[in-house]
Design a protein around this motif. Structure first.
Motif, PDB file in Angstrom:
ATOM      1  N   ALA A 159      49.680 -27.903  22.168  1.00 33.78           N
ATOM      2  CA  ALA A 159      49.504 -29.189  21.503  1.00 33.78           C
ATOM      3  C   ALA A 159      50.573 -29.805  20.918  1.00 33.78           C
ATOM      4  N   PHE A 160      51.074 -31.112  21.495  1.00 37.09           N
ATOM      5  CA  PHE A 160      52.339 -31.653  20.942  1.00 37.09           C
ATOM      6  C   PHE A 160      53.714 -30.870  20.893  1.00 37.09           C
ATOM      7  N   PHE A 161      53.691 -29.690  21.773  1.00 38.13           N
ATOM      8  CA  PHE A 161      55.064 -28.942  22.058  1.00 38.13           C
ATOM      9  C   PHE A 161      55.181 -28.608  23.413  1.00 38.13           C
ATOM     10  N   LEU A 162      56.569 -28.777  23.748  1.00 37.60           N
ATOM     11  CA  LEU A 162      56.803 -28.091  25.039  1.00 37.60           C
ATOM     12  C   LEU A 162      58.157 -27.488  24.669  1.00 37.60           C
ATOM     13  N   GLY A 163      58.205 -26.134  25.059  1.00 36.07           N
ATOM     14  CA  GLY A 163      59.619 -25.523  24.777  1.00 36.07           C
ATOM     15  C   GLY A 163      60.210 -24.635  25.771  1.00 36.07           C
ATOM     16  N   ARG A 164      61.497 -24.463  25.876  1.00 38.64           N
ATOM     17  CA  ARG A 164      62.053 -23.621  26.859  1.00 38.64           C
ATOM     18  C   ARG A 164      63.102 -22.537  26.278  1.00 38.64           C
ATOM     19  N   THR A 165      63.182 -21.514  26.680  1.00 37.86           N
ATOM     20  CA  THR A 165      64.069 -20.444  26.582  1.00 37.86           C
ATOM     21  C   THR A 165      65.070 -20.209  27.814  1.00 37.86           C
ATOM     22  N   ALA A 166      66.368 -20.306  27.718  1.00 39.27           N
ATOM     23  CA  ALA A 166      67.342 -19.898  28.684  1.00 39.27           C
ATOM     24  C   ALA A 166      68.045 -18.623  28.602  1.00 39.27           C
ATOM     25  N   ASP A 167      67.577 -17.647  27.666  1.00 39.09           N
ATOM     26  CA  ASP A 167      68.146 -16.345  27.300  1.00 39.09           C
ATOM     27  C   ASP A 167      67.241 -15.408  27.228  1.00 39.09           C
ATOM     28  N   GLY A 168      66.251 -15.294  27.962  1.00 40.96           N
ATOM     29  CA  GLY A 168      65.026 -14.334  28.130  1.00 40.96           C
ATOM     30  C   GLY A 168      64.129 -14.346  26.869  1.00 40.96           C
ATOM     31  N   GLY A 169      64.046 -15.246  25.970  1.00 45.11           N
ATOM     32  CA  GLY A 169      63.417 -15.303  24.897  1.00 45.11           C
ATOM     33  C   GLY A 169      63.942 -15.121  23.667  1.00 45.11           C
ATOM     34  N   ALA A 170      65.172 -14.776  23.639  1.00 44.76           N
ATOM     35  CA  ALA A 170      66.248 -14.656  22.330  1.00 44.76           C
ATOM     36  C   ALA A 170      66.177 -15.968  21.531  1.00 44.76           C
ATOM     37  N   SER A 171      66.130 -17.089  22.060  1.00 50.74           N
ATOM     38  CA  SER A 171      66.006 -18.324  21.313  1.00 50.74           C
ATOM     39  C   SER A 171      65.482 -19.659  22.315  1.00 50.74           C
ATOM     40  N   TRP A 172      64.791 -20.501  21.576  1.00 47.53           N
ATOM     41  CA  TRP A 172      63.894 -21.337  22.163  1.00 47.53           C
ATOM     42  C   TRP A 172      64.448 -22.516  21.700  1.00 47.53           C
ATOM     43  N   THR A 173      64.551 -23.800  22.636  1.00 46.64           N
ATOM     44  CA  THR A 173      64.568 -25.322  22.444  1.00 46.64           C
ATOM     45  C   THR A 173      63.420 -26.106  22.695  1.00 46.64           C
ATOM     46  N   GLU A 174      63.126 -26.834  21.755  1.00 50.37           N
ATOM     47  CA  GLU A 174      61.951 -27.709  22.105  1.00 50.37           C
ATOM     48  C   GLU A 174      62.492 -28.855  23.101  1.00 50.37           C
ATOM     49  N   VAL A 175      61.754 -29.010  24.015  1.00 53.52           N
ATOM     50  CA  VAL A 175      62.147 -30.220  25.181  1.00 53.52           C
ATOM     51  C   VAL A 175      61.679 -31.372  24.904  1.00 53.52           C
ATOM     52  N   SER A 176      62.298 -32.615  25.000  1.00 55.76           N
ATOM     53  CA  SER A 176      61.883 -33.759  24.627  1.00 55.76           C
ATOM     54  C   SER A 176      61.567 -34.384  26.014  1.00 55.76           C
ATOM     55  N   LEU A 177      60.101 -34.831  25.997  1.00 60.49           N
ATOM     56  CA  LEU A 177      59.543 -35.723  27.312  1.00 60.49           C
ATOM     57  C   LEU A 177      58.886 -36.760  26.849  1.00 60.49           C
ATOM     58  N   GLU A 178      58.667 -37.981  27.549  1.00 66.86           N
ATOM     59  CA  GLU A 178      58.089 -39.169  27.067  1.00 66.86           C
ATOM     60  C   GLU A 178      56.724 -38.976  26.849  1.00 66.86           C
ATOM     61  N   GLY A 179      55.936 -39.390  25.886  1.00 68.93           N
ATOM     62  CA  GLY A 179      54.590 -39.085  25.509  1.00 68.93           C
ATOM     63  C   GLY A 179      54.351 -38.068  24.877  1.00 68.93           C
ATOM     64  N   GLU A 180      52.962 -37.848  24.118  1.00 68.42           N
ATOM     65  CA  GLU A 180      52.496 -36.640  23.647  1.00 68.42           C
ATOM     66  C   GLU A 180      52.049 -35.471  24.361  1.00 68.42           C
ATOM     67  N   ARG A 181      52.454 -34.249  24.013  1.00 68.61           N
ATOM     68  CA  ARG A 181      51.880 -33.166  24.885  1.00 68.61           C
ATOM     69  C   ARG A 181      50.376 -32.799  24.693  1.00 68.61           C
ATOM     70  N   HIS A 182      49.522 -32.743  25.568  1.00 74.11           N
ATOM     71  CA  HIS A 182      48.136 -32.476  25.582  1.00 74.11           C
ATOM     72  C   HIS A 182      47.872 -31.259  26.491  1.00 74.11           C
ATOM     73  N   ALA A 183      47.732 -30.060  26.126  1.00 74.67           N
ATOM     74  CA  ALA A 183      47.685 -28.754  26.602  1.00 74.67           C
ATOM     75  C   ALA A 183      46.347 -28.870  27.464  1.00 74.67           C
ATOM     76  N   GLN A 184      45.409 -29.383  26.907  1.00 79.18           N
ATOM     77  CA  GLN A 184      44.288 -29.598  27.752  1.00 79.18           C
ATOM     78  C   GLN A 184      43.953 -30.392  28.712  1.00 79.18           C
ATOM     79  N   ALA A 185      45.144 -31.500  28.930  1.00 86.95           N
ATOM     80  CA  ALA A 185      45.024 -32.241  30.062  1.00 86.95           C
ATOM     81  C   ALA A 185      46.497 -32.081  30.884  1.00 86.95           C
ATOM     82  N   GLU A 186      47.282 -31.274  30.380  1.00 84.43           N
ATOM     83  CA  GLU A 186      48.739 -31.270  31.425  1.00 84.43           C
ATOM     84  C   GLU A 186      48.640 -29.655  31.677  1.00 84.43           C
ATOM     85  N   ARG A 187      49.375 -29.736  32.751  1.00 88.09           N
ATOM     86  CA  ARG A 187      49.733 -28.220  33.302  1.00 88.09           C
ATOM     87  C   ARG A 187      51.382 -28.145  33.653  1.00 88.09           C
ATOM     88  N   LEU A 188      51.830 -26.703  33.255  1.00 86.40           N
ATOM     89  CA  LEU A 188      53.340 -26.513  33.664  1.00 86.40           C
ATOM     90  C   LEU A 188      53.282 -25.920  34.923  1.00 86.40           C
TER      91      LEU A 188
END
Length: 306
Positions: free
Chosen positions: A136-165
């Motif tokens: 909910a309201f969050f999209l994140g990505r790791t590029a180093d196997g989980g050692a660190s994470w970056t919140e990813v910017s994308l237009e609109g608000e994230r709704h995990a019930q209505a969106e799919r990765l």
């Protein structure tokens, strides 16, 4: 050719609570479950929960991981598997999250560190170094196997019930009112439109959606979708598995009060006609490629993994 009946593959211990299920295109599946004490306050029981992952094949079940908390979500991509673990925060409300990774098809698992998300309900495996989470309201990505994470910017608000990765030929995608995809970790995004339909899944050249309560499947052409023959009415689409002209769609009953009633609809002519198989399982069910996995309310495991 009708969908083959699913076989009974085993049974979980009665004290286990199932949280997530994933089928793999490589002919195995994963079940995320947890066990907690039968007595104590709710907070005490949640803090004492123990998470388990079970690997399922045509030969049966094998417990492959146990640790604190519970399993929020699982995903498989070839021999790479990821799981989103959760524990109750030591102070205040909410959950803390951590990433679990397997690089050998779910046989052995390692904890890769915390996921700094306020909420996370989906996880997506891309490579041994890259994974995504959606909440909910969050999209994140790791590029180093989980050692660190970056919140990813994308237009609109994230709704995990209505969106799919999802993974696509154009990179990681977020599905909802259309499809937005990125090949550079979220620095830039492309778009495919789907009219008024809400996209639920994509697999290669095909897309699964719901529009005005009607489950539909279509062909992705350029930046749009060409809709094919609708699926049976009264069904909520969940998953799509496509291989050439053979399409398999997992659905549940569209009315929550009517129960889950999961079914697999199969077309061998590219979506022009459909045959339906009812599954004797509960809400925890998944399909991938020609395979499928599900559990009934008694913890019995059924699937098609061979």
């Amino acid at each position: 050719m009708a969908e083959r009946d699913w076989e009974r593959l085993g049974e979980l211990a009665p004290e286990l609570r199932v949280g997530s299920v994933a089928a793999s295109r490589d002919g195995f599946g994963l079940v995320g479950a947890s066990v907690e004490p039968a007595t104590g306050t709710l907070a005490d029981r949640l803090r004492a929960r123990r998470a388990q992952l079970h690997r399922v094949t045509a030969r049966g079940l094998e417990r492959v991981y146990e640790g604190p908390g519970w399993i929020q979500a699982v995903d498989c991509h070839g021999t790479l598997c990821v799981a989103l673990g959760a524990t109750l925060k030591p102070v205040g409300s909410g959950s803390d999250y951590h990433l679990l990774v397997s690089t050998d098809g779910g046989r052995k698992w390692s904890v890769r560190g915390p996921v700094p998300a306020p909420s996370a309900t989906q996880v997506l495996a891309v490579s041994a170094e890259e994974a995504w989470v959606l909440g909910a309201f969050f999209l994140g990505r790791t590029a180093d196997g989980g050692a660190s994470w970056t919140e990813v910017s994308l237009e609109g608000e994230r709704h995990a019930q209505a969106e799919r990765l999802r993974r696509t030929e154009r990179g990681v995608a977020v599905l909802g009112k259309g499809l937005r995809h990125t090949h550079d970790g979220g620095a830039t995004w492309g778009r495919e439109t789907s009219g008024n339909a809400r996209l639920v899944d994509v697999d290669g050249a095909h897309a699964l959606a719901v529009e005005s309560g009607q489950a539909r499947i279509g062909e992705r052409r350029g930046g749009e979708v060409r809709w094919l023959t609708p699926l049976p009415p009264g069904r909520e689409p969940l998953r799509l598995a496509a291989a050439g002209s053979v399409l398999r769609v997992l659905t549940r009953h569209a009315e929550p009060g009517r129960g889950v009633d999961p079914c697999v609809h199969q077309s061998t002519d590219g979506g022009r006609s459909w045959a339906t198989q009812k599954l004797e399982v509960g809400p925890h069910v998944d399909v991938a490629g020609p395979y499928g996995l599900g559990l009934d309310l008694r913890g019995r495991v059924f699937g098609r993994l061979s």
